[in-house]
Design a protein around this motif. Structure first.
Motif, short mmCIF file in Angstrom:
data_model
loop_
_atom_site.label_atom_id
_atom_site.label_comp_id
_atom_site.label_asym_id
_atom_site.label_seq_id
_atom_site.Cartn_x
_atom_site.Cartn_y
_atom_site.Cartn_z
N SER A 76 0.96 -1.05 -0.01
CA SER A 76 -0.13 -0.17 0.03
C SER A 76 1.08 1.19 0.04
N ASN A 77 0.40 2.45 -0.20
CA ASN A 77 1.18 3.66 -0.27
C ASN A 77 1.75 3.69 1.08
N LYS A 78 1.06 3.40 2.10
CA LYS A 78 1.67 3.65 3.32
C LYS A 78 2.98 2.61 3.70
N GLU A 79 2.40 1.56 3.21
CA GLU A 79 3.85 0.53 3.37
C GLU A 79 4.99 0.94 2.66
N PHE A 80 4.54 1.37 1.43
CA PHE A 80 5.75 1.80 0.42
C PHE A 80 6.52 3.11 1.01
N ASP A 81 5.79 3.79 1.78
CA ASP A 81 6.36 5.16 2.40
C ASP A 81 7.78 4.47 3.14
#
Ligand code: SF4
Length: 320
Positions: A76-81
């Motif tokens: 997810s975008n949050k994980e990829f951050d």
């Protein structure tokens, strides 16, 4: 050396009014930690889109990008951050990739502030000064603005910013193409020194084959979104096997006064990358093309040890 990046069947298509544009079509390769993989090909072949899809500046259409053991396309975008600091990019035109209204120190410190790497102003200032030293940018330029600096110094800002989060992997998209030749050498030497010091892995995108020879361990040649040849830099420059790579290398000028080189100019129309027809995308420009080339897309095969080529007739053309 261990593999830090594995790209499997990566595709990036763009919707256009005329149909789907196949910018990156089924690219697979591995990159080892501490090494440089050069991506070469003509303008518009998809090499920059490939670099951007790998670090998710463009979301891939399909395929896998396994970085440091995990498929980052599934995050997810949050994980990829959490992964993003490890994967950075240096852009071709430092002037257009940095905010002209920000000072050098503000540009370099921005990622440190966003990722909360320091909890006080002094820590950030010290780190910016350290990064400026690392890239050979005099501290007196900390309060200067990009338009006050020359191209080489501006690109040093881009390198410092890319290094600020201590990444493992950097996509370098034509990082020296906009610079004078003497400045190009300085930036390339700087990048090589940083790679040796920090064990960095580079994906080095360029249309300039003399630059890629200087810096790459391995080279991947792209043509209209497809991968046509992949081998060590030494092998590609000594024994290029694909007709397109041969033409590409034949076009490199020899910097010796009076020495002439036989050049084969590519003729024929370039196939459209929008909803491309089946078959080899190089067929319309290839002097060796036969009927099969227009009907069947060639698979990438290991034509020589560690040397991969996508051409139906690679063995006949090269007598191997
Ligand atoms: Fe040329 Fe055919 Fe080989 Fe494509 S597959 S490079 S058209 S010979």
């Amino acid at each position: 050396m261990s593999t830090i990046l594995e790209v499997k069947n990566l595709k990036k298509y763009f919707r256009t009014p005329k149909g789907l544009l196949h910018a990156v079509d089924d690219i697979s390769f591995k990159a080892k930690q501490g090494e440089t993989l050069g991506i070469v090909g003509e303008s518009g072949c998809g090499k920059s889109t490939l670099g951007r899809a790998i670090i998710r500046l463009h979301e891939p259409t399909s395929g896998e990008v396994i970085f440091d053991g995990q498929d980052i396309t599934k995050l997810s975008n949050k994980e990829f951050d959490k992964v993003r600091p490890d994967m950075q990019m240096i852009f071709q035109d430092p002037y257009s990739s940095i905010n002209p209204r920000m000072s050098v120190s503000e540009i370099i410190s921005e990622p440190l502030i966003i990722y909360k790497r320091f909890n006080n102003r002094q820590g950030i200032e010290n780190e910016v000064a350290r990064l400026m030293d690392t890239v050979g940018l005099a501290r007196r330029f900390a309060n200067s603005y990009p338009h006050e600096l020359d191209g080489g110094r501006r690109q040093r800002i881009g390198v410092a910013r890319a290094l600020s989060l201590n990444p493992k992997f950097i996509v370098c998209d034509e990082p020296v193409s906009a610079l004078d030749v003497s400045i190009q050498a300085q930036i390339l030497n700087l990048m090589q020194d940083l790679q040796a010091e920090r064990n960095l892995t580079y994906l080095f995108i360029t249309h300039d084959l003399s630059v890629v020879k200087h810096i790459s361990n391995n080279i991947l040649v792209m043509y209209l979104g497809n991968m046509v040849e992949y081998a060590s830099s030494k092998d590609i420059f000594k024994t290029r096997l694909h007709p397109y790579t041969k033409a590409l290398l034949a076009a490199v000028p020899i910097p010796v006064l009076g020495m002439k080189k036989e050049r084969k100019l590519l003729k024929g129309e370039i196939t459209s990358p929008i909803e491309p027809k089946p078959g080899c995308r190089f067929a319309s420009r290839c002097e060796y093309a036969k009927e099969k080339c227009s009907n069947e897309q060639p698979e990438l095969i290991e034509a020589l040890e560690g040397h991969f080529v996508a051409c139906h007739y690679v063995k006949e053309i090269n007598n191997i």
